[in-house]
Design an enzyme around this catalytic site. Structure first.
Site, PDB file in Angstrom:
ATOM      1  NE  ARG A 198      -2.963  -5.286   8.747  1.00 11.50           N
ATOM      2  CZ  ARG A 198      -2.074  -5.036   9.717  1.00 11.50           C
ATOM      3  NH1 ARG A 198      -1.882  -3.823  10.147  1.00 11.50           N
ATOM      4  NH2 ARG A 198      -1.379  -6.029  10.245  1.00 11.50           N
TER       5      ARG A 198
ATOM      6  CG  PHE B 124     -15.047  -1.119   3.096  1.00 16.53           C
ATOM      7  CD1 PHE B 124     -15.947  -1.903   3.813  1.00 16.53           C
ATOM      8  CD2 PHE B 124     -13.975  -0.562   3.775  1.00 16.53           C
ATOM      9  CE1 PHE B 124     -15.785  -2.119   5.168  1.00 16.53           C
ATOM     10  CE2 PHE B 124     -13.804  -0.777   5.141  1.00 16.53           C
ATOM     11  CZ  PHE B 124     -14.705  -1.556   5.835  1.00 16.53           C
TER      12      PHE B 124
ATOM     13  CG  HIS C 188      -6.475  -3.160   4.782  1.00 16.46           C
ATOM     14  ND1 HIS C 188      -5.798  -2.044   4.334  1.00 16.46           N
ATOM     15  CD2 HIS C 188      -6.432  -3.100   6.133  1.00 16.46           C
ATOM     16  CE1 HIS C 188      -5.358  -1.346   5.354  1.00 16.46           C
ATOM     17  NE2 HIS C 188      -5.714  -1.962   6.461  1.00 16.46           N
TER      18      HIS C 188
ATOM     19  NE  ARG D 125      -0.667  -0.925   4.834  1.00 18.29           N
ATOM     20  CZ  ARG D 125      -0.948  -0.653   6.104  1.00 18.29           C
ATOM     21  NH1 ARG D 125      -1.878   0.209   6.406  1.00 18.29           N
ATOM     22  NH2 ARG D 125      -0.303  -1.251   7.074  1.00 18.29           N
TER      23      ARG D 125
ATOM     24  CG  ASP E 231      -9.291  -4.959  11.148  1.00 16.98           C
ATOM     25  OD1 ASP E 231      -9.317  -4.732  12.376  1.00 16.98           O
ATOM     26  OD2 ASP E 231      -8.988  -4.103  10.297  1.00 16.98           O
TER      27      ASP E 231
ATOM     28  CD  GLU F 160     -16.932   2.481   2.670  1.00 22.42           C
ATOM     29  OE1 GLU F 160     -18.177   2.384   2.757  1.00 22.42           O
ATOM     30  OE2 GLU F 160     -16.199   2.516   3.666  1.00 22.42           O
TER      31      GLU F 160
END
Lengths: 317, 282
Positions: free
Chosen positions: A165, A81, A107, A8, A115, A56
């Protein structure tokens, strides 16, 4: 010790690098800019960073509107998302009218870690591959992520870019010229072929070393572009080597493995094939590395798949 | 038609009324030819869209990409017949294309696609997309310092979609004064009365609570429509505007008015001729 970096970060470093030459470039985020790293871009170019809040769906349609006005929007959020919450907007606002929107999805995969399943996108590549007009890029390390982002910016049309991530090993074999739509031959070999996308390039190269130690000459093909799918190198592999193992940090349904299988079969060929990936289960919380172990996404899993396949193939029928 | 330089032309309300009548005829012919589509909402929105294209917006069909043009986004994309009829009448594409509505190979899809139809500014259809897309366009124009406006037509049932309220917050945050939206408040949606299916009242209060200017008008009264646009353009406080236009679904055809059953589906041959007869004189 292997050097590791975030993919990222490669995305955002490329955006910062591009911004001075591309005044049309805008970065959108949905209240995850610290996690996606677009906060780094925001510090440098605050007027060109549009925080849409945790919304989003609006973010993606807004990006479409900006593209219609001639801007180059990078709509950024987590892969989960981007492809599930805002799937309608990705499909109908962006892909269908073929707008010049780049979706930066971080992610991706189980290595999202703590998560857990709710935030670990393991079906995003199946969803995006199925959307017409959409180019799908899955770079394997920091530098390839940077290059993929630059390539996406030069390309006119909707692009889905998938990053992770965690920090992931730097893979020098990935650092040649990035050509959108082209597979990369990372290692030549005559006996078997490993096919990777995303961070599994590193695991595939390590698996090739393990197999070499047992006397198997192992080819490694890497697909930083999952769509359009570069069929020719794969067909050569199916012709020239005895078995194929695919490796992706994604469900075995709808991703690289199925792209490889259908390409081979549709060419009228056949090859012994195994798919390394998440086997139709949701992930769970845990340290990234332990999750890659648990879901069988390691070099040892790839090497084992090759060995068991060759063992089976060598048995008399 | 409108030229690139002139201010909006017609304020002759009689001409607008005649124009809307012919647009309504085209809507029915189109849905009949395609044997599919949404006549009720299209008829109800005909006065709003007619007022915008023939009296409010600066646009040039001979130069559809003119950067300074005003833009119209049909967020209630299922009412595509009304915008197709208007665009054809303005000359964005040949009138004969209307007969191909919803037929294979036609650029006139059931819901509008910007990549297919000249004059369609944004792809819409799944509800909620259009207002957000217009927000992105309006933000882009604001970043460039452009002076033109973005006109959006939302459905009332559409405002049950969460994305509408995401867009509402966004337009407020970015002070999109160049965004002038209408709600086609006909109070009917596919399954019946909006207040039975999922209550929306009081809409202007909701929009004001989200930081917009909002008030109600009669969506068939051209004077009120034109005055509302003028008032929205005078907005001094940096707010976007949502004009809640009370309309009658199926307006102009007696047996289609206020009937949820005409939300979608083509008229029979007999219904078509009855309707065309009603629309043949003022």
């Amino acid at each position: 010790m292997v050097e590791t970096k975030q993919t990222r970060q490669g995305y955002v470093d490329a955006l910062i690098e591009l911004a001075p030459q591309r005044p049309d470039l805008l970065v959108l985020d949905a209240d995850v800019s610290k996690a996606t790293k677009t906060s780094d871009f925001q510090k440098r170019f605050p007027q060109r960073h549009i925080n849409c809040g945790t919304a989003e769906q609006n973010e993606f349609s807004v990006a479409a509107g900006l593209a219609l006005e001639g801007f180059l929007p990078f709509a950024t959020t987590f892969a989960m998302f981007a492809t599930t919450r805002a799937s309608d907007q990705l499909r109908n606002s962006i892909a269908y009218p073929k707008l010049n929107v780049k979706v930066g999805a971080t992610h991706g995969g189980v290595s999202t870690g703590g998560d857990g399943a709710s935030h670990q996108a393991c079906e995003d590549l199946a969803i995006t591959r199925a959307m017409p007009n959409l180019t799908v890029l899955v770079p394997g390390d920091y530098e390839e992520a940077r290059q993929a982002t630059l390539a996406a910016a030069s390309f006119v049309g909707p692009v889905y870019l998938r990053f992770g991530r965690d920090t992931y090993p730097v893979v020098p074999e990935l650092h040649g010229d990035f050509e959108l739509g082209r597979a990369k031959l990372l290692r030549e070999g005559r006996d078997v072929t490993l096919v990777s996308t995303g961070i599994m390039a590193y695991e595939a190269l390590r698996a090739a070393e393990q197999l070499a130690a047992t006397g198997l000459s192992t080819r490694v093909l890497h697909y930083p572009t999952l769509k359009p799918f570069d069929v020719e190198p794969l067909l050569s592999a199916a012709r020239e080597t005895r078995a194929i193992v695919t490796a992706e940090e994604h469900s075995i349904i709808g991703g690289l493995g199925e792209a490889v299988a259908s390409a081979i079969l549709e060419a009228g060929m056949s090859a012994p094939l195994r798919r390394i990936g998440v086997r139709d289960v949701f992930g769970e919380s845990g340290p990234s590395g332990e999750l890659l172990d648990k879901y069988g996404l390691r070099a040892s899993n790839i090497a084992h798949a090759v060995q068991s396949m060759l063992h089976t193939a060598s048995r008399p029928v | 038609m409108t030229t690139s330089t002139a201010s909006p032309p017609s304020t002759n309300l009689g001409l607008l009324r005649d124009k809307a009548r012919s647009i309504r005829r085209e809507i029915l012919l189109m849905v009949h030819a395609g044997q599919s589509g949404h006549p009720g909402g299209s008829l109800g929105a005909a006065d709003l869209v007619t007022a915008l294209y023939y009296s409010v917006m600066r646009h040039d069909p001979r130069n559809p990409d003119w950067p300074e043009r005003d833009r119209f986004i049909l967020s209630k994309g299922h009412c595509s017949p009304v915008i197709y009829a208007v665009l054809a009448d303005c000359g964005y594409f040949p009138h004969r294309d209307l007969a191909s509505f919803r037929r294979p190979g036609s650029h006139l899809q059931g819901h509008p696609c910007s990549a297919k139809t000249p004059g369609i500014e944004a792809s819409t259809g799944t509800l909620g997309l259009g207002l957000s897309t217009a927000c992105g366009m309006a933000l882009g124009a604001a970043l460039r310092g452009d002076q033109h406006h973005y006109y959006v037509l939302c459905g009332d049932g559409e405002q049950q979609e969460g994305q509408i309220w995401e867009a509402a917050m966004f337009a407020h945050k970015y002070k999109l004064t160049n965004l002038i939206a209408f709600t086609d408040r006909n109070r009917l949606q596919t399954d019946g009365d909006t207040e039975d299916v999922m209550p929306l009242d009081p809409l202007p209060e909701k929009w004001r609570a989200f930081g917009w200017n909002s008030w109600e008008i009669d969506g068939h009264d051209y004077r009120q429509i034109l005055d509302a646009v003028a008032q929205a353009k005078r907005e001094p406080c940096g707010r976007p505007t949502m004009i809640v236009a009370n309309t009658t679904k199926g307006k102009g055809v007696s047996f289609m008015e206020d009937a949820a059953s005409w939300h979608s589906g083509p008229p029979s041959d007999a219904d078509l001729s009855r309707a065309l007869k009603e629309l043949s004189h003022g």
